[in-house]
Design a protein around this motif. Structure first.
Motif, PDB file in Angstrom:
ATOM      1  N   GLU A 106     139.775  36.057 -20.902  1.00  0.00           N
ATOM      2  CA  GLU A 106     141.039  35.405 -21.244  1.00  0.00           C
ATOM      3  C   GLU A 106     141.126  33.988 -20.679  1.00  0.00           C
ATOM      4  OE1 GLU A 106     143.804  38.222 -19.734  1.00  0.00           O
ATOM      5  OE2 GLU A 106     143.246  39.753 -21.191  1.00  0.00           O
ATOM      6  N   LYS A 107     140.017  33.534 -20.082  1.00  0.00           N
ATOM      7  CA  LYS A 107     139.874  32.162 -19.573  1.00  0.00           C
ATOM      8  C   LYS A 107     140.831  31.833 -18.433  1.00  0.00           C
ATOM      9  CE  LYS A 107     138.057  30.476 -23.963  1.00  0.00           C
ATOM     10  NZ  LYS A 107     138.175  29.494 -25.061  1.00  0.00           N
ATOM     11  N   ASN A 108     141.199  32.884 -17.663  1.00  0.00           N
ATOM     12  CA  ASN A 108     141.980  32.647 -16.449  1.00  0.00           C
ATOM     13  C   ASN A 108     141.035  32.507 -15.260  1.00  0.00           C
ATOM     14  OD1 ASN A 108     144.622  32.727 -17.578  1.00  0.00           O
ATOM     15  ND2 ASN A 108     144.432  34.938 -17.767  1.00  0.00           N
ATOM     16  N   LYS A 109     141.504  31.912 -14.198  1.00  0.00           N
ATOM     17  CA  LYS A 109     140.659  31.596 -13.048  1.00  0.00           C
ATOM     18  C   LYS A 109     140.624  32.754 -12.047  1.00  0.00           C
ATOM     19  CE  LYS A 109     139.916  27.465 -14.671  1.00  0.00           C
ATOM     20  NZ  LYS A 109     138.598  27.119 -15.246  1.00  0.00           N
ATOM     21  N   ILE A 110     139.481  32.848 -11.351  1.00  0.00           N
ATOM     22  CA  ILE A 110     139.280  33.904 -10.357  1.00  0.00           C
ATOM     23  C   ILE A 110     138.783  33.288  -9.059  1.00  0.00           C
ATOM     24  CG2 ILE A 110     138.007  36.002  -9.757  1.00  0.00           C
ATOM     25  CD1 ILE A 110     137.618  36.451 -12.782  1.00  0.00           C
ATOM     26  N   VAL A 111     139.414  33.680  -7.952  1.00  0.00           N
ATOM     27  CA  VAL A 111     138.945  33.311  -6.614  1.00  0.00           C
ATOM     28  C   VAL A 111     138.520  34.609  -5.927  1.00  0.00           C
ATOM     29  CG1 VAL A 111     139.572  32.403  -4.348  1.00  0.00           C
ATOM     30  CG2 VAL A 111     140.435  31.286  -6.426  1.00  0.00           C
ATOM     31  N   ALA A 112     137.282  34.682  -5.482  1.00  0.00           N
ATOM     32  CA  ALA A 112     136.772  35.893  -4.833  1.00  0.00           C
ATOM     33  C   ALA A 112     136.678  35.686  -3.325  1.00  0.00           C
ATOM     34  CB  ALA A 112     135.405  36.253  -5.393  1.00  0.00           C
ATOM     35  N   ILE A 113     137.212  36.648  -2.572  1.00  0.00           N
ATOM     36  CA  ILE A 113     137.032  36.663  -1.119  1.00  0.00           C
ATOM     37  C   ILE A 113     136.231  37.925  -0.820  1.00  0.00           C
ATOM     38  CG2 ILE A 113     138.157  36.782   1.134  1.00  0.00           C
ATOM     39  CD1 ILE A 113     140.518  35.294  -0.024  1.00  0.00           C
ATOM     40  N   THR A 114     134.963  37.733  -0.478  1.00  0.00           N
ATOM     41  CA  THR A 114     134.043  38.859  -0.332  1.00  0.00           C
ATOM     42  C   THR A 114     133.046  38.602   0.788  1.00  0.00           C
ATOM     43  OG1 THR A 114     132.328  40.145  -1.475  1.00  0.00           O
ATOM     44  CG2 THR A 114     132.598  37.863  -2.151  1.00  0.00           C
ATOM     45  N   ASN A 115     132.457  39.680   1.261  1.00  0.00           N
ATOM     46  CA  ASN A 115     131.457  39.564   2.323  1.00  0.00           C
ATOM     47  C   ASN A 115     130.060  39.284   1.769  1.00  0.00           C
ATOM     48  OD1 ASN A 115     130.927  39.696   5.169  1.00  0.00           O
ATOM     49  ND2 ASN A 115     129.945  41.673   4.869  1.00  0.00           N
ATOM     50  N   ASN A 116     129.933  39.378   0.444  1.00  0.00           N
ATOM     51  CA  ASN A 116     128.614  39.268  -0.190  1.00  0.00           C
ATOM     52  C   ASN A 116     128.586  38.139  -1.212  1.00  0.00           C
ATOM     53  OD1 ASN A 116     126.126  39.640  -1.359  1.00  0.00           O
ATOM     54  ND2 ASN A 116     126.519  41.717  -2.088  1.00  0.00           N
ATOM     55  N   ARG A 117     127.955  37.044  -0.868  1.00  0.00           N
ATOM     56  CA  ARG A 117     127.909  35.871  -1.746  1.00  0.00           C
ATOM     57  C   ARG A 117     127.112  36.126  -3.017  1.00  0.00           C
ATOM     58  NH1 ARG A 117     125.125  30.547   0.616  1.00  0.00           N
ATOM     59  NH2 ARG A 117     123.327  31.928   0.419  1.00  0.00           N
ATOM     60  N   GLN A 118     126.180  37.092  -2.960  1.00  0.00           N
ATOM     61  CA  GLN A 118     125.328  37.390  -4.108  1.00  0.00           C
ATOM     62  C   GLN A 118     125.896  38.510  -4.986  1.00  0.00           C
ATOM     63  OE1 GLN A 118     122.761  35.477  -4.788  1.00  0.00           O
ATOM     64  NE2 GLN A 118     123.130  34.306  -2.918  1.00  0.00           N
TER      65      GLN A 118
END
Length: 250
Positions: free
Chosen positions: A185-197
């Motif tokens: 739907e072309k909305n933005k996502i910000v991820a906060i995670t312990n795993n960059r990969q």
């Protein structure tokens, strides 16, 4: 052994057998098949069928795997919980890096332009999502949190929104399909995670990793969430600054 798929395939007799075994593992591990049949009031043929459903050729192999499972559980039960100080200290040292600050600033600019913020996570990450939504709302940023990825979110709510996805491993099978819909739907996502990969990090527009050692107790992830709380507060404050600066410029 005893996966959810296997358990769902049991018939009524096999389910009663599973219930007995799961409550008497140490005892069953040294029983003969006839003894187990007498104890559970089922036939030896039912026990053999049960063993095959659990990927064992026979009752002897089943008992070997059962002993291995008991041994693993024993090791997990005896393990000592480590102090969180070392991991947290290391994180706060890394939090002063220009790279992390740049990611926070990039995410803040993205969020400041959005009309709403949607937090999503499961388990401990869901609790942190609820905290993040409350903290952002306290700063006047329109925010909601979702603990159930199947929860229907109205299209108007998603329009011009940013989703902040929280996950230690970044591979949650319930959260990822929701994020894929958001991406379509072309909305933005910000991820906060312990795993960059992780998959979550790769499909996000901005990925903010915190790199602490994952810790488990009895197969449950008990990795510290202190870095997540810190990043959420830091991000919220930066978003607030961006919004204030935009208002002043106007």
């Amino acid at each position: 052994m005893f996966t959810s798929e296997q358990i769902s395939s049991y018939n009524e007799l096999e389910l009663s057998l599973y219930n007995y075994i799961s409550q008497n593992m140490e005892k069953v591990a040294y029983m003969r098949i006839r003894e187990l049949a007498d104890e559970t009031h089922v036939s030896t043929a039912t026990i053999m069928r049960f063993c095959r459903k659990n990927q064992c050729e026979g009752f002897s192999e089943f008992k070997v795997k059962l002993k291995m499972l008991i041994s693993q559980k024993g090791k997990l039960t005896k393990q000592e919980l480590k102090s969180p100080h070392h991991a947290v200290y290391e994180f706060f040292e890394r939090s002063q890096s220009p790279e992390l600050e740049e990611k926070i600033q990039t995410a803040a600019k993205l969020i400041a332009k959005a009309s709403s913020v949607i937090f999503i996570g499961i388990g401990s990450s869901g609790i942190m999502g609820e905290y993040g939504a409350r903290f952002f709302s306290n700063l006047g940023i329109c925010s909601v949190y979702i603990k159930d990825p199947h929860y229907p979110v109205h299209t108007r709510m998603q329009k011009n929104s940013v989703t902040i996805a929280l996950s230690t491993r970044g591979e949650n099978p319930y959260v990822l399909p929701y994020l894929q819909r958001i991406k379509q739907e072309k909305n933005k996502i910000v991820a906060i995670t312990n795993n960059r990969q992780s998959t979550m990090a790769k499909i996000s527009d901005v990925s903010i990793p915190y790199y602490v050692k994952e810790e488990y107790y009895e197969s449950t992830n008990i990795t510290t969430q202190v870095p997540v709380a810190f990043l959420l507060e830091w991000l919220g404050r930066e978003v607030f600054k961006e919004m204030v600066n935009t208002e002043l410029e106007q």
